[in-house]
Design a protein around this motif. Structure first.
Motif, PDB file in Angstrom:
ATOM      1  N   ILE A   1       0.875  -1.178   0.000  1.00 45.83           N
ATOM      2  CA  ILE A   1       0.000   0.000   0.000  1.00 45.83           C
ATOM      3  C   ILE A   1       0.907   1.221   0.000  1.00 45.83           C
ATOM      4  O   ILE A   1       1.787   1.343   0.865  1.00 45.83           O
ATOM      5  CB  ILE A   1      -0.933   0.024   1.223  1.00 45.83           C
ATOM      6  N   SER A   2       0.716   2.111  -0.972  1.00 48.83           N
ATOM      7  CA  SER A   2       1.460   3.374  -1.042  1.00 48.83           C
ATOM      8  C   SER A   2       0.447   4.509  -0.931  1.00 48.83           C
ATOM      9  O   SER A   2      -0.564   4.506  -1.644  1.00 48.83           O
ATOM     10  CB  SER A   2       2.230   3.491  -2.354  1.00 48.83           C
ATOM     11  N   ASP A   3       0.724   5.453  -0.087  1.00 51.77           N
ATOM     12  CA  ASP A   3      -0.342   6.402   0.237  1.00 51.77           C
ATOM     13  C   ASP A   3       0.226   7.775   0.575  1.00 51.77           C
ATOM     14  O   ASP A   3       1.330   7.902   1.125  1.00 51.77           O
ATOM     15  CB  ASP A   3      -1.136   5.870   1.436  1.00 51.77           C
ATOM     16  N   GLU A   4      -0.532   8.781   0.218  1.00 49.60           N
ATOM     17  CA  GLU A   4      -0.285  10.151   0.661  1.00 49.60           C
ATOM     18  C   GLU A   4      -1.556  10.951   0.422  1.00 49.60           C
ATOM     19  O   GLU A   4      -2.384  10.579  -0.414  1.00 49.60           O
ATOM     20  CB  GLU A   4       0.899  10.784  -0.068  1.00 49.60           C
ATOM     21  N   PRO A   5      -1.747  12.051   1.153  1.00 49.57           N
ATOM     22  CA  PRO A   5      -3.013  12.781   1.053  1.00 49.57           C
ATOM     23  C   PRO A   5      -3.081  13.681  -0.169  1.00 49.57           C
ATOM     24  O   PRO A   5      -2.075  14.172  -0.665  1.00 49.57           O
ATOM     25  CB  PRO A   5      -3.030  13.611   2.341  1.00 49.57           C
ATOM     26  N   GLY A   6      -4.339  13.926  -0.609  1.00 49.77           N
ATOM     27  CA  GLY A   6      -4.556  14.861  -1.701  1.00 49.77           C
ATOM     28  C   GLY A   6      -4.443  16.304  -1.267  1.00 49.77           C
ATOM     29  O   GLY A   6      -4.036  17.168  -2.054  1.00 49.77           O
ATOM     30  N   PHE A   7      -4.819  16.617  -0.036  1.00 49.23           N
ATOM     31  CA  PHE A   7      -4.729  17.976   0.497  1.00 49.23           C
ATOM     32  C   PHE A   7      -3.824  18.004   1.715  1.00 49.23           C
ATOM     33  O   PHE A   7      -3.839  17.071   2.536  1.00 49.23           O
ATOM     34  CB  PHE A   7      -6.108  18.494   0.911  1.00 49.23           C
ATOM     35  N   ALA A   8      -3.083  19.091   1.858  1.00 50.05           N
ATOM     36  CA  ALA A   8      -2.215  19.260   3.027  1.00 50.05           C
ATOM     37  C   ALA A   8      -3.007  19.691   4.260  1.00 50.05           C
ATOM     38  O   ALA A   8      -2.577  19.455   5.389  1.00 50.05           O
ATOM     39  CB  ALA A   8      -1.120  20.282   2.731  1.00 50.05           C
ATOM     40  N   PHE A   9      -4.143  20.351   4.056  1.00 51.37           N
ATOM     41  CA  PHE A   9      -4.970  20.862   5.153  1.00 51.37           C
ATOM     42  C   PHE A   9      -6.250  20.034   5.196  1.00 51.37           C
ATOM     43  O   PHE A   9      -7.093  20.113   4.308  1.00 51.37           O
ATOM     44  CB  PHE A   9      -5.288  22.338   4.908  1.00 51.37           C
ATOM     45  N   ARG A  10      -6.392  19.243   6.255  1.00 48.24           N
ATOM     46  CA  ARG A  10      -7.573  18.393   6.433  1.00 48.24           C
ATOM     47  C   ARG A  10      -8.064  18.601   7.861  1.00 48.24           C
ATOM     48  O   ARG A  10      -7.584  17.968   8.806  1.00 48.24           O
ATOM     49  CB  ARG A  10      -7.225  16.921   6.173  1.00 48.24           C
ATOM     50  N   GLY A  11      -9.011  19.500   8.016  1.00 45.42           N
ATOM     51  CA  GLY A  11      -9.320  19.952   9.369  1.00 45.42           C
ATOM     52  C   GLY A  11     -10.745  19.730   9.810  1.00 45.42           C
ATOM     53  O   GLY A  11     -11.639  19.424   9.023  1.00 45.42           O
ATOM     54  N   SER A  12     -10.925  19.898  11.120  1.00 46.58           N
ATOM     55  CA  SER A  12     -12.256  20.027  11.687  1.00 46.58           C
ATOM     56  C   SER A  12     -12.225  21.125  12.742  1.00 46.58           C
ATOM     57  O   SER A  12     -11.240  21.303  13.452  1.00 46.58           O
ATOM     58  CB  SER A  12     -12.758  18.724  12.307  1.00 46.58           C
ATOM     59  N   HIS A  13     -13.321  21.833  12.790  1.00 50.08           N
ATOM     60  CA  HIS A  13     -13.523  22.945  13.718  1.00 50.08           C
ATOM     61  C   HIS A  13     -14.507  22.484  14.785  1.00 50.08           C
ATOM     62  O   HIS A  13     -15.351  21.618  14.538  1.00 50.08           O
ATOM     63  CB  HIS A  13     -14.058  24.104  12.880  1.00 50.08           C
ATOM     64  N   LEU A  14     -14.369  23.010  15.982  1.00 51.42           N
ATOM     65  CA  LEU A  14     -15.344  22.747  17.047  1.00 51.42           C
ATOM     66  C   LEU A  14     -15.654  24.046  17.761  1.00 51.42           C
ATOM     67  O   LEU A  14     -14.758  24.713  18.296  1.00 51.42           O
ATOM     68  CB  LEU A  14     -14.811  21.715  18.044  1.00 51.42           C
ATOM     69  N   ASP A  15     -16.928  24.404  17.762  1.00 48.70           N
ATOM     70  CA  ASP A  15     -17.422  25.579  18.479  1.00 48.70           C
ATOM     71  C   ASP A  15     -17.705  25.179  19.924  1.00 48.70           C
ATOM     72  O   ASP A  15     -18.633  24.425  20.201  1.00 48.70           O
ATOM     73  CB  ASP A  15     -18.683  26.073  17.770  1.00 48.70           C
ATOM     74  N   VAL A  16     -16.885  25.672  20.848  1.00 50.27           N
ATOM     75  CA  VAL A  16     -17.041  25.348  22.267  1.00 50.27           C
ATOM     76  C   VAL A  16     -17.654  26.505  23.047  1.00 50.27           C
ATOM     77  O   VAL A  16     -17.728  26.460  24.272  1.00 50.27           O
ATOM     78  CB  VAL A  16     -15.693  24.951  22.894  1.00 50.27           C
ATOM     79  N   ALA A  17     -18.082  27.558  22.315  1.00 49.55           N
ATOM     80  CA  ALA A  17     -18.650  28.727  22.972  1.00 49.55           C
ATOM     81  C   ALA A  17     -20.154  28.586  23.148  1.00 49.55           C
ATOM     82  O   ALA A  17     -20.694  28.860  24.224  1.00 49.55           O
ATOM     83  CB  ALA A  17     -18.326  29.993  22.178  1.00 49.55           C
ATOM     84  N   ARG A  18     -20.860  28.141  22.095  1.00 45.52           N
ATOM     85  CA  ARG A  18     -22.317  27.992  22.196  1.00 45.52           C
ATOM     86  C   ARG A  18     -22.671  26.898  23.198  1.00 45.52           C
ATOM     87  O   ARG A  18     -23.613  27.026  23.970  1.00 45.52           O
ATOM     88  CB  ARG A  18     -22.895  27.665  20.810  1.00 45.52           C
ATOM     89  N   GLN A  19     -21.916  25.784  23.146  1.00 46.70           N
ATOM     90  CA  GLN A  19     -22.018  24.742  24.172  1.00 46.70           C
ATOM     91  C   GLN A  19     -20.599  24.459  24.654  1.00 46.70           C
ATOM     92  O   GLN A  19     -19.668  24.471  23.848  1.00 46.70           O
ATOM     93  CB  GLN A  19     -22.635  23.453  23.625  1.00 46.70           C
ATOM     94  N   PHE A  20     -20.444  24.185  25.937  1.00 47.52           N
ATOM     95  CA  PHE A  20     -19.115  23.914  26.477  1.00 47.52           C
ATOM     96  C   PHE A  20     -18.828  22.422  26.445  1.00 47.52           C
ATOM     97  O   PHE A  20     -19.670  21.609  26.829  1.00 47.52           O
ATOM     98  CB  PHE A  20     -19.006  24.434  27.914  1.00 47.52           C
ATOM     99  N   TYR A  21     -17.636  22.072  25.965  1.00 54.20           N
ATOM    100  CA  TYR A  21     -17.152  20.694  25.972  1.00 54.20           C
ATOM    101  C   TYR A  21     -15.928  20.633  26.892  1.00 54.20           C
ATOM    102  O   TYR A  21     -15.032  21.484  26.794  1.00 54.20           O
ATOM    103  CB  TYR A  21     -16.756  20.248  24.561  1.00 54.20           C
ATOM    104  N   THR A  22     -15.876  19.659  27.749  1.00 49.75           N
ATOM    105  CA  THR A  22     -14.745  19.545  28.660  1.00 49.75           C
ATOM    106  C   THR A  22     -13.461  19.248  27.888  1.00 49.75           C
ATOM    107  O   THR A  22     -13.491  18.826  26.722  1.00 49.75           O
ATOM    108  CB  THR A  22     -14.977  18.417  29.668  1.00 49.75           C
TER     109      THR A  22
END
Length: 670
Positions: free
Chosen positions: A268-289
């Motif tokens: 298996i040879s592998d590398e990503p198509g994009f350098a930036f692969r993100g997720s955002h989390l809004d912790v202001a509207r609801q608080f997550y520990t």
């Protein structure tokens, strides 16, 4: 004697025969009559400040918090119900989670009584309400031999054997040791009873882990033989991703041996198509520990995502400890009846909220780094700043008059670019934040400043006149009368507000740059070309056309259109689905099949850094709703970020995604 109530809310959309109506039905289930009381409630829906309230009085409204009272002299007898109807909302309800999900009564003596709430009932809708992640059963026959998400660039494996009982990791060198340690900790936390890592004494399959120069920064290669595996990569991150792929394959072959196999040969040879692969989390509207945030980061790592965008501040709350300004966490991190911030988005009358100490932040950042994830802090400014301004009113122009409203219904919620103390505050915050986040990125937000912002501020009007002349000053001063008491539209390029915001961003961006950091922003940060394109990036959220246009202008762009990558949007159009609906809906397949590169020119693609899912939290008081909205769509975005378009397959993805972990373990009963 007991004082108790129950609350039912109803939604009737406008029709030819019936007016729009948001019904509030309060029943006295206690044994005493009650008069001179007030009813407070909150949820994503916002009663318009100019709404008509039949059989009641609208006392206060701040964004989605509403306080109403019955007509003068009304007494609610035991067993009786008071019904009021609001005919006017900021937007019509689309899903059951839009309505009130917390409520309380304030009695004449000041006593506060919390009321249990039920999901809002939509007229004509009686399907069971949906919670928990949708199930994607693993089929008896899958389109591929191995369970791997995101799907690799090249899979050329051969043969098949019984799945190993586990892997005996044999790292060679510092990078390999760190990758092996990170993988071992990750699978222990995500799959504690599966024992994916086992020593040779327990018959673990040997996996040699070694550095190999010349490969991409996140690339890896796996070579299989009958009784061992060889993993090579140039970087610690590449080695870690190779181990994650092995973990996926092992789990699939072990848990579903009639569907998936473990190979005896090939590569298996592998590398990503994009350098930036993100997720955002809004912790202001609801608080997550901190523990919840850490769990999400682990799941992101299992999906080979590498950027965590931590949305730490908002109109509704401030969540990060700043030593120089303790009031931010003493005041702006908490909501409740009688506090500077009232109950919002389902928080009740009791004090609710929280913040992240610097010690907790350092723990989260260290965990993320070990898993190859850069943590990007966001302190949203100059708009979306209501909570902080409640804690630090000295940041306002003391001579400002009038009131403008944000699109979310917060008055006067933006830092004033003409008030000099603002910049001392901002620079202090930047210093403390950058000290905590070694990725060297500061996301300043810059989105949704109301069109009439600062139109009643003498300081701002003077600044505007110096920059753009008396005519622009006069235009902006008039905007308060036109827009100040209504939901102001978001600032638009070339408007007086945009000119002032661009000056603010230019100065803040220069300070961030002086610290050697990159500036991130939402797409509005590009207005007026206020940021140096070589030292910044923007996230396009409205639509793909704006993304492509910004790339053509030379801005590095991360694609995150609300229509597909905002994971707070409902999975479908049905009332029974929870979530938001302002950008429409996007089921797992629609999210998976969306292609971020579409519409970009060859030149524009040079500025396309990658993609990001956004987890906004307005609807997510119930963690079963979180699981419903985030999974499996998070994995769909992850595969779109890693796997090249020509190698994507919905049929393959839906056959494999049932093996992916979810956050809270809530599964839909449908």
């Amino acid at each position: 004697m007991t004082t108790q109530f129950s609350l039912v809310t109803t939604w009737t959309p406008a029709s030819d025969s019936e007016a729009l109506g948001y019904g509030i039905e309060l029943t006295n289930i206690g044994d005493e009559p009650v008069g001179n009381f007030q009813l407070g409630f909150s949820g994503p829906a916002r009663v318009d400040p100019h709404a008509t309230l039949e059989n009641g009085k609208l006392l206060k409204r701040l964004s989605n918090h509403t306080l109403i009272a019955p007509p003068d002299g009304f007494v609610l007898e035991p067993g009786a119900t008071w019904t009021a109807t609001a005919q006017g909302l900021s937007y019509g309800l689309r899903h059951w989670s839009d309505g009130a999900n917390s409520a309380y009564v304030v009695l004449e003596n000041g006593q506060v009584v919390t009321i249990p709430t039920q999901p809002t009932k939509g007229k004509g809708h009686n399907a069971p309400l949906l919670k928990g992640a949708a199930k994607f059963p693993v089929p008896a026959k899958a389109p591929v031999a191995h369970s791997i998400i995101p799907w690799p660039k090249s899979v050329a494996t051969t043969g098949s054997r019984i799945a190993p009982v586990g892997f005996d990791l044999k790292p060679q060198g510092e990078a390999a040791n760190r990758a092996a340690a990170a993988f071992t900790g990750l699978v222990h936390d995500l799959f504690p009873v599966e024992a994916l890592v086992r020593p040779a004494s327990e018959a673990g399959m040997p996996v040699t882990i070694a550095e190999k120069p010349g490969m991409g920064s996140e690339a890896y290669e796996l070579a299989f033989s009958e009784n061992s595996v060889s993993l090579t990569a140039t970087t610690r991150q590449g080695l870690f991703y190779g181990l994650v792929t092995l973990g996926h394959m092992l789990r699939g072959a072990r848990l579903y041996p009639h569907t998936f196999s473990f190979p005896t040969g090939g590569t298996i040879s592998d590398e990503p198509g994009f350098a930036f692969r993100g997720s955002h989390l809004d912790v202001a509207r609801q608080f997550y520990t901190g523990a919840e945030v850490s769990q999400l980061i682990k799941i992101m790592a299992w999906n080979k995502m590498n950027k965590f965008h931590w949305h730490l501040t908002e109109d509704e709350a401030w969540r990060i400890e700043i030593d120089a300004y303790p009031a931010l966490t003493e005041v702006a991190a908490w909501r409740g009846h009688g506090k500077a911030l009232p109950p919002l988005l389902g928080s009740g009358p009791q004090p609710t909220g929280g913040f992240y100490s610097k010690a907790v932040i350092r723990q989260v950042v260290a965990l993320a780094d070990s898993l190859g994830i850069a943590v990007i802090p966001e302190v949203d400014m100059p708009g979306h700043f209501y909570a902080a301004l409640q804690a630090l009113p000295e940041l306002r122009d003391p001579d400002e008059t009038g009131e403008y409203q944000s699109v979310q219904g917060f008055p006067n919620n933006s830092l004033n670019p003409a008030h000099e103390p603002v910049y001392k505050f901002v620079e202090t915050v930047i210093d403390e934040v950058l000290d905590l986040f070694p990725a060297g990125i500061f996301h300043l937000g810059a989105d949704e400043v109301p069109l009439a912002a600062w139109s009643g501020s003498p300081l701002a009007l003077d600044m505007l006149e110096k920059m753009a002349g008396p005519a622009m000053r006069e235009k902006h001063a008039k905007q308060f009368n036109q827009l100040g008491n209504h939901h102001g539209a978001d600032e638009i390029e070339g408007s007086p507000t945009a000119i002032l915001q661009a000056e603010f961003i230019k100065r803040v961006h220069a300070y961030i740059s002086s610290k050697g950091a990159v500036t991130g922003g939402w797409e509005e940060a590009a207005h007026g070309d206020a940021v140096d394109k070589a030292k910044s990036y923007v996230i396009g959220w409205r639509n793909l056309e704006i993304n492509a246009a910004l790339a053509e202008r030379g801005f590095d762009i991360v694609v995150s259109p609300g229509q597909r990558y905002y994971l707070d949007m409902a999975n479908g159009i049905s009332w029974a689905e929870p979530g938001a609906g302002w950008a429409g809906w996007s089921g797992p397949q629609e999210t998976y099949e969306f292609e971020a590169r579409e519409g970009f020119s060859e030149e524009g693609l040079k500025h396309l850094l990658g993609i990001q899912s956004c987890i906004w939290s307005e609807s997510m008081t119930d963690r079963a709703i979180f699981d419903r909205l985030v999974f499996p769509r998070l994995s769909a975005v992850a595969e779109a970020g890693w796997t090249l378009p020509e190698r994507k397959s919905w049929e393959r993805f839906k056959a494999l995604v049932g093996l992916m972990p979810i956050m809270y373990g809530h599964w839909s009963a449908e």
